[in-house]
Design a protein around this motif. Structure first.
Motif, short mmCIF file in Angstrom:
data_model
loop_
_atom_site.label_atom_id
_atom_site.label_comp_id
_atom_site.label_asym_id
_atom_site.label_seq_id
_atom_site.Cartn_x
_atom_site.Cartn_y
_atom_site.Cartn_z
N ALA A 1 -3.80 -0.82 -12.14
CA ALA A 1 -3.69 -2.34 -11.73
C ALA A 1 -4.67 -2.56 -10.65
N LEU A 2 -4.38 -1.80 -9.61
CA LEU A 2 -5.33 -2.05 -8.46
C LEU A 2 -6.86 -1.85 -8.78
N ARG A 3 -7.08 -0.79 -9.71
CA ARG A 3 -8.54 -1.09 -10.02
C ARG A 3 -8.91 -2.01 -10.95
N ALA A 4 -8.12 -2.57 -11.93
CA ALA A 4 -8.25 -3.95 -12.40
C ALA A 4 -8.58 -5.14 -11.51
N ILE B 1 10.72 -3.33 -8.97
CA ILE B 1 10.02 -1.83 -8.93
C ILE B 1 9.43 -1.59 -7.85
N GLY B 2 9.83 -0.33 -7.24
CA GLY B 2 9.10 0.06 -6.10
C GLY B 2 7.98 1.14 -5.99
N ASN B 3 7.90 1.75 -7.28
CA ASN B 3 6.68 2.60 -7.37
C ASN B 3 6.30 2.48 -8.79
N PRO B 4 5.23 1.40 -8.98
CA PRO B 4 5.06 1.29 -10.42
C PRO B 4 4.05 2.43 -10.93
N GLY C 1 0.73 -1.30 -0.08
CA GLY C 1 0.10 -0.06 0.11
C GLY C 1 0.98 1.29 -0.12
N HIS C 2 2.17 1.14 -0.25
CA HIS C 2 2.99 2.23 -0.25
C HIS C 2 4.31 2.02 -1.27
N PRO C 3 4.97 2.90 -1.59
CA PRO C 3 6.16 2.65 -2.33
C PRO C 3 7.27 2.13 -1.76
N VAL C 4 8.08 1.37 -2.15
CA VAL C 4 9.13 0.60 -1.76
C VAL C 4 10.45 1.54 -1.92
#
Length: 376
Positions: free
Chosen positions: A277-280, A268-271, A253-256
């Motif tokens: 993608a989350l909506r899909a 990849i830490g911040n797609p 739920g947050h960037p890495v």
């Protein structure tokens, strides 16, 4: 460009834009930049199914058989075609390897310059070799993929320079065709489509493609051009997205800030397409999970040894995620049809074979010694 009404089974395949151009929202389709990408096989894997989805059917979509060895070619033909149409003299991308090789190849095909930014020391040799062979200007930065993408996005708007990362909407226009192919090859929607998630463009593109297929806007089951007019019998597939545990910003739920995984293609830490993608996944009533490197490499070994399909390690994250979900009771596989997308060829990362414990056996140069080694 192909006349939609002229599409016949006997016509030679000439790439995605020739096959689907009349359904793609890009410009320049009359002069496509193509290496005859797409048309990759959907392979049923019964032995792997017995181990992972007992009672179900399992297929793999082998995207490693695209021209540069990964699914990236689907989006690169459309992105490069659009870029050349708009007058680009050079293209640029940030990459963990596959995008670099693909962009370099399609830029060479178009006769324009390509620059790629890669994280120094974190790109598999097979991918780096491709980018260099195709003549790209490879720039290794002291930073991550996310740093590279930030720099690339800062260069958007420079005259004559086109960005060909998945932030470019033309990329998804090409990548969504894989969903159409799955429908056409399977004869229906699968119940589940499972794939790795790195920068999140691919899972977003598959969902776009499936939705368009259901609406009759694709070149697959509802292809007016080919005379195949039939609505899919199943509802839209559910999506399973798998991230590496050390690079799982969507799961967390947050960037890495410092993503870590041996599955370099999804480090990849911040797609860029994270929200999409989350909506899909939500709209498909799907499942998002994180899998360890150990789980990824186990799946990588299983698909090669059980079925003879050699993918790069990151590609196997979808298989690992499916296996995890079934074991945890989140998916009941009985009677279901599953498709796992293998995004890249195993020769992209040959070092992983040896590092995973594979051995070369030795024997004297005589029949008895060889037979003894075979029987050992």
């Amino acid at each position: 460009m192909m006349n939609p009404q002229s599409c016949t089974p006997s016509e030679p395949y000439r790439g995605l834009i020739h096959r689907y151009g009349f359904r793609l929202d890009i410009e320049g389709k009359e002069s496509p930049i193509t290496l005859h990408e797409g048309n990759t096989p959907l392979i049923e894997t019964p032995r792997l199914a017995d181990r992972i989805v007992p009672g179900g059917r399992l297929f793999v979509k082998y995207e490693g058989l695209n021209p540069t060895g990964s699914f990236k070619d689907r989006g690169m033909t459309t992105a490069m075609t659009q870029a050349v149409h708009e007058g680009a003299k050079a293209v640029i991308c940030a990459s963990t390897g596959n995008t670099a090789a693909s962009a370099a190849a399609y830029a060479a095909r178009a006769g324009i310059t390509c620059a790629v930014l890669i994280p120094n020391g974190n790109v598999a040799l097979g991918k780096l070799a491709g980018a260099l062979a195709y003549g790209a200007k490879v720039i290794a930065i002291d930073g991550s993929f996310d740093d590279g993408l930030r720099i690339v996005r800062e260069l958007e708007g420079v005259s004559g320079l086109a960005v060909v990362n998945s932030v470019n909407p033309a990329r998804l226009q090409g990548q969504k065709t894989a969903a159409w192919e799955v429908c056409d090859q399977l004869g229906d929607f699968p119940d589940w489509l499972c794939l790795p998630v790195g920068n999140a463009g691919n899972i977003s593109a598959y969902w776009m493609g499936f939705q368009e297929c259901q609406a009759g806007k694709c070149g697959g089951l509802d292809c007016q051009a080919c005379g195949r007019v039939r609505a899919p019998e199943r509802g839209l597939p559910r999506l399973l997205g798998a991230q590496a545990a050390g690079a799982a910003p969507l799961v967390l739920g947050h960037p890495v800030a410092k993503p870590e995984t041996k599955a370099t293609a999804i480090r990849i830490g911040n797609p860029a397409r994270g929200d999409q993608a989350l909506r899909a996944i939500a709209e498909s009533n799907g499942h998002l999970c994180a899998v360890t490197d150990e789980e990824i490499f186990q799946a990588y070994g299983k698909v090669a040894k059980a079925e003879g399909v050699f993918c790069e390690p990151s590609s196997a994250a979808g298989i690992a995620g499916l296996r995890q979900a079934v074991k945890e009771g989140k998916i009941d596989p009985k009677g279901k049809t599953f498709v796992c997308v293998l995004t890249g060829h195993g020769m992209k990362d040959p070092d992983s074979v040896l590092s995973s414990g594979a051995q070369i056996h030795k024997a004297a140069a005589d029949m008895a010694s060889v037979l003894k080694e075979i029987e050992r």
